[in-house]
Design a protein around this motif. Structure first.
Motif, PDB file in Angstrom:
ATOM      1  N   VAL A 150     -65.539 -22.611  64.442  1.00 24.89           N
ATOM      2  CA  VAL A 150     -64.978 -23.756  63.712  1.00 24.89           C
ATOM      3  C   VAL A 150     -63.715 -23.342  62.977  1.00 24.89           C
TER       4      VAL A 150
ATOM      5  N   ALA B 290     -67.731 -26.911  57.288  1.00 28.27           N
ATOM      6  CA  ALA B 290     -66.479 -27.597  57.629  1.00 28.27           C
ATOM      7  C   ALA B 290     -65.466 -27.500  56.494  1.00 28.27           C
TER       8      ALA B 290
ATOM      9  N   VAL C 266     -63.981 -33.685  55.053  1.00 27.92           N
ATOM     10  CA  VAL C 266     -64.882 -34.576  55.784  1.00 27.92           C
ATOM     11  C   VAL C 266     -64.619 -36.007  55.320  1.00 27.92           C
TER      12      VAL C 266
ATOM     13  N   CYS D 206     -63.388 -35.294  60.515  1.00 23.68           N
ATOM     14  CA  CYS D 206     -62.686 -34.446  59.553  1.00 23.68           C
ATOM     15  C   CYS D 206     -61.180 -34.407  59.803  1.00 23.68           C
TER      16      CYS D 206
END
Length: 217
Positions: free
Chosen positions: A128, A176, A183, A208
């Motif tokens: 990520v 995230a 987000v 996001c």
């Protein structure tokens, strides 16, 4: 089991599923809603990376039909062959996305629909973070997963043996944010794939935007 052993195992499972995977998930309204959310925010002709692109439907097809430049990457040769045939307007590569040289800041959006579950938690976190770096400033990342507190669990998915790792929802949001994302929207649901061996499963979609660099740590 080592990472090198897990890669062919994941590919074999999705090679076996092939078009059955697409049929099983075709009824996901949440996936369609997620794509609509992204399409509403992309500039014309945006460049989009589809991680774990599967058969190309619905993600790559929907984005390519809207005029966007789509690169799909998947470890399954069967899936990539199907995708290339079904969605000729997009480009597909059979590879592990972690092994593909891609330029930082070169994509307007990245889609990650249920393609992290075969990786362990450190690998998911690292991937990520890398995907965020591939985004242009203010670019979008859409991430969908099965939000469970499980790590390295052997399971059957639509009759195929898989090893599953995931995060509960709150930890996924934190992952995230630590990666440099804001987000903007979350959607949680229960979905039962249209397959005789499938069971109801929770789905979580995070929508996001890149706001910065991954945090250290």
């Amino acid at each position: 089991m080592t990472d090198d052993q897990d890669r062919p195992r994941a590919a074999a499972a999705f090679d076996a599923l092939g078009a059955e995977y697409e049929k099983a998930f075709a009824g996901s309204r949440e996936h369609r809603h997620s794509l609509e959310w992204l399409l509403a925010r992309l500039a014309p002709g945006s460049r989009v990376l589809d991680v774990g692109s599967g058969t190309g439907r619905p993600t790559a097809e929907t984005l390519a039909d809207a005029g966007h430049e789509v690169l799909g990457i998947d470890v399954s040769p069967v899936m990539v062959e199907l995708a290339a045939r079904q969605v000729p307007a997009a480009t597909f590569r059979c590879a592990d996305v972690r092994d593909v040289p891609l330029e930082d800041g070169s994509f307007d959006a990245v889609c990650v629909y249920f393609s992290l579950l075969q990786l362990d938690r450190r690998e998911q976190t690292d991937l990520v973070r890398r995907l965020v770096r591939l985004l242009r400033p203010e670019g979008y990342l859409v991430l969908a997963t099965v939000p469970l507190d499980v790590e390295g669990v052997d399971a059957a998915f639509m009759g195929q043996p898989v090893r599953v790792t995931s995060f509960p929802a709150q930890e996924l949001v934190a992952l995230a944010e630590d990666a440099g994302l804001e987000v903007l929207a979350e959607e949680a649901s229960m979905f039962t794939p249209a397959h005789p061996d499938a069971r109801p499963e929770p789905h979580l979609f995070l929508h996001c935007r890149r706001t910065g660099q991954p945090r250290m740590g």
